[in-house]
Write an enzyme that holds these catalytic residues in place. Sequence first.
Site, short mmCIF file in Angstrom:
data_model
loop_
_atom_site.label_atom_id
_atom_site.label_comp_id
_atom_site.label_asym_id
_atom_site.label_seq_id
_atom_site.Cartn_x
_atom_site.Cartn_y
_atom_site.Cartn_z
N TYR A 1 -13.27 -37.80 -52.23
CA TYR A 1 -12.34 -36.86 -51.63
C TYR A 1 -11.31 -37.62 -50.81
O TYR A 1 -11.55 -38.74 -50.39
CB TYR A 1 -13.07 -35.81 -50.78
CG TYR A 1 -13.94 -36.36 -49.65
CD1 TYR A 1 -13.47 -36.41 -48.34
CD2 TYR A 1 -15.23 -36.83 -49.89
CE1 TYR A 1 -14.26 -36.90 -47.30
CE2 TYR A 1 -16.03 -37.33 -48.87
CZ TYR A 1 -15.54 -37.37 -47.58
OH TYR A 1 -16.32 -37.86 -46.56
N TYR B 1 -29.52 -39.31 -46.45
CA TYR B 1 -28.92 -38.03 -46.84
C TYR B 1 -29.31 -37.72 -48.29
O TYR B 1 -28.94 -38.47 -49.20
CB TYR B 1 -27.40 -38.09 -46.70
CG TYR B 1 -26.69 -36.77 -46.87
CD1 TYR B 1 -27.33 -35.55 -46.67
CD2 TYR B 1 -25.34 -36.73 -47.22
CE1 TYR B 1 -26.65 -34.35 -46.81
CE2 TYR B 1 -24.66 -35.53 -47.35
CZ TYR B 1 -25.32 -34.34 -47.15
OH TYR B 1 -24.66 -33.15 -47.29
N ASN C 1 -15.48 -32.03 -47.23
CA ASN C 1 -15.62 -31.17 -48.42
C ASN C 1 -15.82 -29.68 -48.11
O ASN C 1 -16.12 -28.92 -49.02
CB ASN C 1 -16.77 -31.66 -49.32
CG ASN C 1 -16.52 -33.06 -49.82
OD1 ASN C 1 -15.47 -33.33 -50.38
ND2 ASN C 1 -17.47 -33.96 -49.59
N SER D 1 -18.45 -41.14 -46.49
CA SER D 1 -18.35 -41.83 -47.78
C SER D 1 -16.90 -42.13 -48.17
O SER D 1 -16.65 -43.06 -48.94
CB SER D 1 -19.04 -41.03 -48.88
OG SER D 1 -18.43 -39.77 -49.02
N HIS E 1 -29.40 -33.17 -42.13
CA HIS E 1 -29.37 -31.75 -42.51
C HIS E 1 -30.70 -31.28 -43.13
O HIS E 1 -30.70 -30.48 -44.08
CB HIS E 1 -28.20 -31.47 -43.46
CG HIS E 1 -26.93 -32.20 -43.14
ND1 HIS E 1 -26.56 -32.52 -41.84
CD2 HIS E 1 -25.93 -32.69 -43.94
CE1 HIS E 1 -25.39 -33.17 -41.88
NE2 HIS E 1 -25.01 -33.29 -43.13
N HIS F 1 -23.84 -35.88 -34.96
CA HIS F 1 -23.42 -36.05 -36.36
C HIS F 1 -21.98 -35.57 -36.51
O HIS F 1 -21.70 -34.37 -36.59
CB HIS F 1 -24.32 -35.29 -37.32
CG HIS F 1 -23.98 -35.55 -38.77
ND1 HIS F 1 -24.57 -36.56 -39.51
CD2 HIS F 1 -23.09 -34.97 -39.59
CE1 HIS F 1 -24.06 -36.56 -40.73
NE2 HIS F 1 -23.15 -35.60 -40.81
N ASP G 1 -20.94 -31.99 -37.41
CA ASP G 1 -20.52 -32.42 -38.75
C ASP G 1 -19.00 -32.41 -38.89
O ASP G 1 -18.47 -32.57 -39.99
CB ASP G 1 -21.18 -31.56 -39.84
CG ASP G 1 -20.91 -32.08 -41.25
OD1 ASP G 1 -20.92 -33.30 -41.43
OD2 ASP G 1 -20.69 -31.25 -42.17
N HIS H 1 -17.84 -37.27 -37.94
CA HIS H 1 -17.18 -38.36 -38.69
C HIS H 1 -15.75 -38.52 -38.21
O HIS H 1 -15.21 -37.67 -37.52
CB HIS H 1 -17.13 -38.03 -40.19
CG HIS H 1 -18.41 -37.56 -40.79
ND1 HIS H 1 -19.42 -38.40 -41.18
CD2 HIS H 1 -18.85 -36.30 -41.10
CE1 HIS H 1 -20.42 -37.69 -41.70
NE2 HIS H 1 -20.10 -36.41 -41.66
#
Length: 292
Positions: free
Chosen positions: A45, A152, A249, A73, A176, A27, A244, A29
Amino acid sequence: MSERITSWHSNPSVPAFTPPPGAVDAHCHIFGPMAEFPFSAKSKYLPEDAGPDMLFALRDRLGFARNVIVQASCHGTDNAATLNGIAKSNGKARGVAVVDPAISAEELAALDAGGMRGVRFNFLKRLVDDAPKDKFLDVAGRLPEGWHVVIYFEADILEEMRDFVAAIPVPVVIDHMGRPDVSQGPDGPDMRAFRSLLDSRDDIWTKVTCPDRLDAAGPPYADFVRSVAPLVADYADRVLWGTDWPHPNQQDILPDDGKLVDVIPQIAPIEELQRKLLVDNPMRLYWPEEAA
Ligand SMILES: O=C(O)/C=C(\CC(=O)C(=O)O)C(=O)O
């Protein structure tokens, strides 16, 4: 939104724990680079660039071999940045896409050819404007062979998710652990509810990820460890792990990825569990043609 944010540690520590050969960060990004892959106009964001080269350097520093890159996202339903990361990985990355529910069979086949193996449905209101369950189910019924669905959501809507999860016709991966309150401990209401969801199907997997999001006390993440270790032991064939990175964020925390890796031997204390969590399980889901 104009100011770009940095949510990752500039100099993460080298972990004390050495992952087993072939370990998968399942996981993470990629952000941009923006000049080549602009962010979505709907993004909540606006991050600095965190592209493939940075991801692969971190992979090597942490002692991992492969990545599963999850479309974040901030890139909406344009998967070009994630596909670019997969393409640059020499076969060492696969991905999870976010798609417009109206996507055609041809477009899904192109994502499959680009290394995507799943589609993510995000239910976090702070990240996406809407999450149409009926349209998501329609897409879930049209996925390429071998794909799964990643979901999610946060613990407060777990009960609303049960019927939806039950209706998905392919394996399900929950990000998560559905964000339980780990201060409740392993037998608290959030973990009990999550276990009952896992027990509702034998093909629901979960990512035992994000101590930084779930345990405000920070390293060594004692509440996370005591809540999550029993889950790893009891569902050893259905758990995945990931950094992650670049920690969307998390600009107020800047998690140290080395310290996150050092949580692994605490939630998976024996070698067999570590191998399942980091190698066998993610290989079965993302590289089944190579899996043992
Ligand atoms: O990276 C994660 O798993 C969590 C995220 C970001 C995210 O999901 C996204 O941008 O798509 C979060 O809680 O802000």
